[in-house]
Design a protein around this motif. Structure first.
Motif, short mmCIF file in Angstrom:
data_model
loop_
_atom_site.label_atom_id
_atom_site.label_comp_id
_atom_site.label_asym_id
_atom_site.label_seq_id
_atom_site.Cartn_x
_atom_site.Cartn_y
_atom_site.Cartn_z
N GLY A 31 0.81 -1.22 0.00
CA GLY A 31 0.00 0.00 0.00
C GLY A 31 0.84 1.27 0.00
N THR A 32 1.92 1.28 0.78
CA THR A 32 2.79 2.46 0.77
C THR A 32 3.50 2.62 -0.58
N THR A 33 3.83 1.51 -1.20
CA THR A 33 4.46 1.57 -2.53
C THR A 33 3.49 2.11 -3.57
N VAL A 34 2.24 1.62 -3.53
CA VAL A 34 1.23 2.11 -4.48
C VAL A 34 0.92 3.58 -4.22
N LEU A 35 0.92 3.99 -2.96
CA LEU A 35 0.69 5.39 -2.63
C LEU A 35 1.80 6.28 -3.18
N SER A 36 3.04 5.81 -3.09
CA SER A 36 4.14 6.61 -3.63
C SER A 36 4.05 6.70 -5.15
N HIS A 37 3.62 5.64 -5.82
CA HIS A 37 3.44 5.72 -7.28
C HIS A 37 2.32 6.70 -7.64
N GLY A 38 1.27 6.72 -6.85
CA GLY A 38 0.20 7.69 -7.08
C GLY A 38 0.69 9.12 -6.89
N ALA A 39 1.54 9.33 -5.89
CA ALA A 39 2.10 10.67 -5.67
C ALA A 39 3.02 11.07 -6.82
N HIS A 40 3.76 10.12 -7.37
CA HIS A 40 4.63 10.42 -8.51
C HIS A 40 3.80 10.85 -9.71
N LEU A 41 2.73 10.12 -9.97
CA LEU A 41 1.86 10.50 -11.09
C LEU A 41 1.18 11.85 -10.84
N LEU A 42 0.84 12.13 -9.59
CA LEU A 42 0.24 13.42 -9.26
C LEU A 42 1.20 14.57 -9.53
N ILE A 43 2.45 14.40 -9.13
CA ILE A 43 3.45 15.45 -9.39
C ILE A 43 3.65 15.64 -10.89
N LEU A 44 3.71 14.54 -11.62
CA LEU A 44 3.89 14.64 -13.07
C LEU A 44 2.70 15.32 -13.74
N THR A 45 1.50 15.00 -13.30
CA THR A 45 0.30 15.61 -13.88
C THR A 45 0.21 17.09 -13.52
N THR A 75 14.01 11.56 -8.16
CA THR A 75 14.52 11.52 -6.79
C THR A 75 13.55 10.79 -5.87
N ALA A 76 12.27 11.03 -6.04
CA ALA A 76 11.27 10.37 -5.20
C ALA A 76 11.20 8.88 -5.45
N ILE A 77 11.44 8.44 -6.68
CA ILE A 77 11.45 7.01 -6.98
C ILE A 77 12.59 6.32 -6.24
N VAL A 78 13.76 6.94 -6.22
CA VAL A 78 14.90 6.35 -5.52
C VAL A 78 14.64 6.30 -4.01
N ILE A 79 14.07 7.36 -3.46
CA ILE A 79 13.76 7.38 -2.04
C ILE A 79 12.69 6.34 -1.71
N ALA A 80 11.67 6.22 -2.55
CA ALA A 80 10.61 5.22 -2.33
C ALA A 80 11.15 3.80 -2.40
N PHE A 81 12.10 3.56 -3.29
CA PHE A 81 12.72 2.24 -3.36
C PHE A 81 13.47 1.92 -2.07
N GLY A 82 14.21 2.89 -1.55
CA GLY A 82 14.92 2.67 -0.29
C GLY A 82 13.98 2.44 0.89
N VAL A 83 12.90 3.20 0.95
CA VAL A 83 11.93 3.04 2.03
C VAL A 83 11.23 1.69 1.93
N THR A 84 10.90 1.28 0.71
CA THR A 84 10.26 -0.03 0.51
C THR A 84 11.20 -1.15 0.92
N ALA A 85 12.47 -1.04 0.57
CA ALA A 85 13.44 -2.06 0.97
C ALA A 85 13.56 -2.12 2.49
N LEU A 86 13.58 -0.95 3.15
CA LEU A 86 13.64 -0.92 4.61
C LEU A 86 12.41 -1.57 5.22
N PHE A 87 11.21 -1.24 4.70
CA PHE A 87 9.98 -1.84 5.22
C PHE A 87 9.97 -3.36 5.03
N LEU A 88 10.45 -3.82 3.88
CA LEU A 88 10.49 -5.26 3.63
C LEU A 88 11.43 -5.97 4.61
#
Length: 113
Positions: A31-45, A75-88
């Protein structure tokens, strides 16, 4: 195109909220990963969906795309990847130590009804 992106972003936020409210740690992480992808699309839009023009051109260009939202998303994609790895890693470690991924059992409030 912005209307379609708004619906996609809304669906991503809706599914992320549903996943983050579940009891399983794995669903919360997804869910946190999907939320970060939604935020990325929101920034792009919000940065504007322009097509056909390069982000970096000379000084006398008639049309260009703003590169700032793209740089922020990278930058947010790289940070989200690190946070997801930490959560896992935290989820795996808590499952190995406690033997469950149920959040109610991890909080210790299952029998306190």
């Amino acid at each position: 195109m912005e209307i379609l992106m708004a619906f996609i972003i809304g669906i991503l936020f809706m599914s992320a909220t549903y996943l983050m409210l579940s009891r399983s740690i794995v669903r919360i992480i997804i869910g946190t990963t999907v939320l970060s992808h939604g935020a990325h699309l929101l920034i792009l839009t919000m940065g504007g969906l322009k097509g056909g023009s390069a982000p970096l051109v000379g000084e006398n260009a008639s049309a260009y795309t703003d590169p700032l939202p793209q740089a922020l998303i990278l930058t947010a994609i790289v940070i989200a990847f690190g946070v997801t790895a930490l959560f896992l890693v935290l989820g795996y470690r808590s499952y190995k130590e406690l033997g469950t991924d149920n959040m109610e059992k991890l909080r210790g409030t299952e029998g306190n009804d």
